[in-house]
Design an enzyme around this catalytic site. Structure first.
Site, mmCIF file in Angstrom:
data_model
loop_
_atom_site.group_PDB
_atom_site.id
_atom_site.type_symbol
_atom_site.label_atom_id
_atom_site.label_comp_id
_atom_site.label_asym_id
_atom_site.label_seq_id
_atom_site.Cartn_x
_atom_site.Cartn_y
_atom_site.Cartn_z
ATOM 1 C CG ASP A 98 -16.608 20.670 -25.886
ATOM 2 O OD1 ASP A 98 -17.204 19.576 -25.871
ATOM 3 O OD2 ASP A 98 -16.810 21.547 -25.034
ATOM 4 C CG ASP A 113 -14.250 28.413 -40.469
ATOM 5 O OD1 ASP A 113 -13.087 28.130 -40.132
ATOM 6 O OD2 ASP A 113 -14.501 29.274 -41.328
ATOM 7 C CE LYS A 169 -11.491 30.953 -37.592
ATOM 8 N NZ LYS A 169 -12.220 30.780 -38.866
ATOM 9 C CE1 TYR A 179 -12.821 21.644 -21.037
ATOM 10 C CE2 TYR A 179 -11.774 19.572 -20.512
ATOM 11 C CZ TYR A 179 -12.898 20.283 -20.804
ATOM 12 O OH TYR A 179 -14.112 19.643 -20.861
#
Length: 383
Positions: A274, A250, A201, A134
């Site tokens: 998101d 994940d 991540k 963003y």
């Protein structure tokens, strides 16, 4: 008692969901407090309606009003085609420093879900809203900006970047990460939640996503030491009320499906948030039942989480549920919990009655499809 709410109608299905949804919010307040409390709605212009009336998609008068506001509410806004704003939604979040995107995801009775135990889903997502993707630092392939940046990366830093690449940069700062995690933990403390999970991540992006994880644990240890403990401390018999843990992004998608009961509050970076918020919403009925708010330290800016759905605009087919549930969030935010509870109970009753909009009817065997306006009227009747 009155509370002023600045509202923006929005584009596409915005007028449809507002027409169906706002009366439900007013009716819930009236039923809960019998005229003793009231929402005062003041319209602001943004999007297509603003451009039609003023020639500007985001008038300065709107920004000035929002800069001094405490409560605001908007419908979905389209991204203008051509020049100008990259995204009205992103622009509002950046200009107003709406750094926390908060999305509660919960199950409503009657929904037929693709998972076995959707009733175990009760999570609140805290998504960082100004950094990561963003921040908008991105250059297209072949542009002078991309070539200049690639040359610097290759020549000065020794990075192996193809000269034809498009380039994006994802900044993640200590201050931005800490204030988001701080807000998530404070919510967990105030609402009696059992855990806060940092989703990242960091196994691959060690200095951005991995740093977010580290900053999160630092906030917990230094600012909430009396209320929080790590998973290791909990396993050793610790008795503090909130467990701080982290999951690789994940893996979080897997455990959210298999053991949703183990997760209560999620704090994460922008892009991860998101993904995971939409995936969780799909487990409990979709974006039509997914409310949201974007918050700064002062302003709480509520919004349905779906898009403008132009194919449904003006056809009385949209689901006003996301807007109505965002309104329930607003009511809870200002402490009008009785009215918020009425809305949640009415949503349970309405969906269980199997008279719903088309998006929900497709998921509920034997359901009767009704229009956007009729769904709003039924919700109001079930308060």
């Amino acid at each position: 008692m009155e509370k002023t709410v600045y509202w923006i109608e929005g584009d596409g299905i915005g007028p449809d969901v507002w027409k169906a949804g706002r009366p439900v919010l007013d009716a819930a307040v009236e039923k809960a407090y019998g005229g003793g409390r009231k929402l005062v709605w003041k319209e602001l212009l943004a999007g297509g309606k603003a451009f039609k009336e003023t020639g500007d998609y985001l008038p300065q008068a709107t920004l000035d009003a929002l800069a001094g506001a405490e409560l605001a509410f908007k419908g979905p806004l389209a991204t203008p085609v051509g020049g100008g704003f990259r995204s009205l939604n992103v622009t509002l979040r950046q200009v107003l420093d709406l750094y926390a995107c908060i999305r509660p995801i919960r199950y409503f009775k009657g929904i037929e879900s693709p998972v076995k135990r959707p009733d175990l889903v009760d999570m609140v997502i805290y998504r960082e809203n100004t950094e990561d993707v963003y921040a908008g630092i991105e250059y297209a392939t072949g542009t002078p900006e991309a070539k200049k940046l690639i040359a610097f990366l290759r020549d000065e830093l020794g990075a192996n970047v193809d000269e034809t690449a498009g380039i994006g940069i994802k900044p993640i700062t200590p201050a931005g990460s800490k204030r988001l995690v701080r807000k998530a933990i404070r919510f967990a403390v105030d609402s009696g939640r059992s855990s806060v999970t940092l989703v990242h991540k960091g196994n691959i992006m060690k200095y951005t996503e991995g740093a977010f994880r580290a900053f999160g644990y630092e906030v917990a240890a230094t600012e909430f030491a009396d209320q929080t403990m790590t998973e290791e401390e909990a396993a050793a018999g610790g008795k503090k009320p909130i467990v701080i843990k982290d999951r690789i992004a994940d893996n979080m998608f897997q455990v959210a499906l298999m053991r949703p009961q183990d997760y209560s509050v999620i704090a994460t970076t922008n892009l991860n948030g998101d993904y995971i918020s939409d995936a969780l919403a799909a487990q409990v009925g979709g974006l039509g039942l997914a409310p949201g708010v974007n918050m700064s330290e002062k302003l709480a800016f509520f919004e349905p989480t779906h898009g403008i759905a132009p194919a449904l605009a003006g056809k009385d087919k949209a689901n006003p549920g996301s807007l109505i549930l965002s309104g329930a969030m607003l009511l809870a935010h200002i402490g009008w919990n009785e009215a918020a509870s009425l809305i949640h109970d009415a949503m349970d009753k309405t969906i269980s009655g199997k008279k719903v909009t088309v998006d929900l009817a497709d998921q509920i065997p034997g359901a009767t499809t009704i229009g956007c306006a009729a769904f709003g009227e039924l919700l109001a009747a079930n308060l």
